[in-house]
Design a protein around this motif. Structure first.
Motif, PDB file in Angstrom:
ATOM      1  N   THR A 105      11.991  -0.796  -3.506  1.00 18.85           N
ATOM      2  CA  THR A 105      11.073  -0.357  -4.556  1.00 18.85           C
ATOM      3  C   THR A 105      11.593   0.832  -5.329  1.00 18.85           C
ATOM      4  N   GLN A 156       0.820  -1.222   0.000  1.00 19.46           N
ATOM      5  CA  GLN A 156       0.000   0.000   0.000  1.00 19.46           C
ATOM      6  C   GLN A 156       0.849   1.266   0.000  1.00 19.46           C
ATOM      7  N   THR A 162       3.863   1.765  -0.849  1.00 14.77           N
ATOM      8  CA  THR A 162       4.737   1.948  -2.005  1.00 14.77           C
ATOM      9  C   THR A 162       3.930   2.083  -3.288  1.00 14.77           C
ATOM     10  N   GLU A 163       2.592   1.910  -3.185  1.00 14.59           N
ATOM     11  CA  GLU A 163       1.708   1.972  -4.348  1.00 14.59           C
ATOM     12  C   GLU A 163       2.134   1.013  -5.443  1.00 14.59           C
ATOM     13  N   GLU A 164       2.679  -0.139  -4.992  1.00 14.73           N
ATOM     14  CA  GLU A 164       3.041  -1.199  -5.937  1.00 14.73           C
ATOM     15  C   GLU A 164       1.789  -1.999  -6.275  1.00 14.73           C
ATOM     16  N   GLU A 165       1.906  -2.789  -7.344  1.00 17.17           N
ATOM     17  CA  GLU A 165       0.822  -3.703  -7.686  1.00 17.17           C
ATOM     18  C   GLU A 165       0.781  -4.825  -6.652  1.00 17.17           C
TER      19      GLU A 165
END
Ligand code: ZN
Ligand code: ZN
Length: 159
Positions: free
Chosen positions: A66, A32, A34-37
């Motif tokens: 990341t 969340q 890191t706004e990663e998938e």
């Protein structure tokens, strides 16, 4: 003397090595912040091991790398599970050696004790010596199979 013994006998300080485990809630929190998938979850190893040099206070381990100049870290008290993750700047201090022998510190900025390249890590030394060859052998069938898949013609073409 050679290999690990020689390194350890060289007076190098060992990494802390304290272990813990990352709760799933913190793995999800990492994705969340890191706004990663969601797929980034696969990159997170829930096994934690403190790779700082000898230190007092909370242990730390990198959770997810990341960004070029920062990464997600977690921390825990001896014998406890971690309760939070945070984005910390990389230390990135170079050992100043020539290309081929150069190395960059993998700890966060402001970490205690020595830089990562000045510390002896018995687990990394073991992996360096034993894993690459074994891994390549294990992966070889899958790598060639994948190539074969790509070259296969579409089955619908025979109609
Ligand atoms: Zn530690
Ligand atoms: Zn450092």
């Amino acid at each position: 003397m050679g290999g690990i013994d020689a390194l350890a006998a060289g007076g190098e300080r060992q990494v802390c090595g304290a272990t813990s485990a990352l709760p799933l809630s913190l793995a999800l929190a990492t994705v969340q912040i890191t706004e990663e998938e969601q797929e980034a979850l696969d990159l997170i190893d829930p096994t934690l091991r403190c790779t700082l040099g000898p230190h007092r206070g909370r242990h730390r381990d990198l959770v997810l790398d990341t960004d070029e100049d920062s990464a997600v870290w977690t921390s825990w008290r001896d014998g406890d599970l971690p309760t939070a993750v945070e984005i910390l700047k990389n230390c990135g201090e170079s050992n100043g050696l020539a290309a081929g022998h150069d190395d960059v510190c993998t700890h966060y900025a402001g970490h205690p004790d020595d830089h990562s390249w000045a510390l002896f890590d018995p687990v990394l030394a073991y992996i360096d010596q034993h894993v690459p060859a074994a891994l390549l052998r294990a992966l070889a069938p899958f790598l060639s199979e994948r190539k074969a898949d790509v070259q296969q013609p579409q089955t619908a073409a025979g109609r």
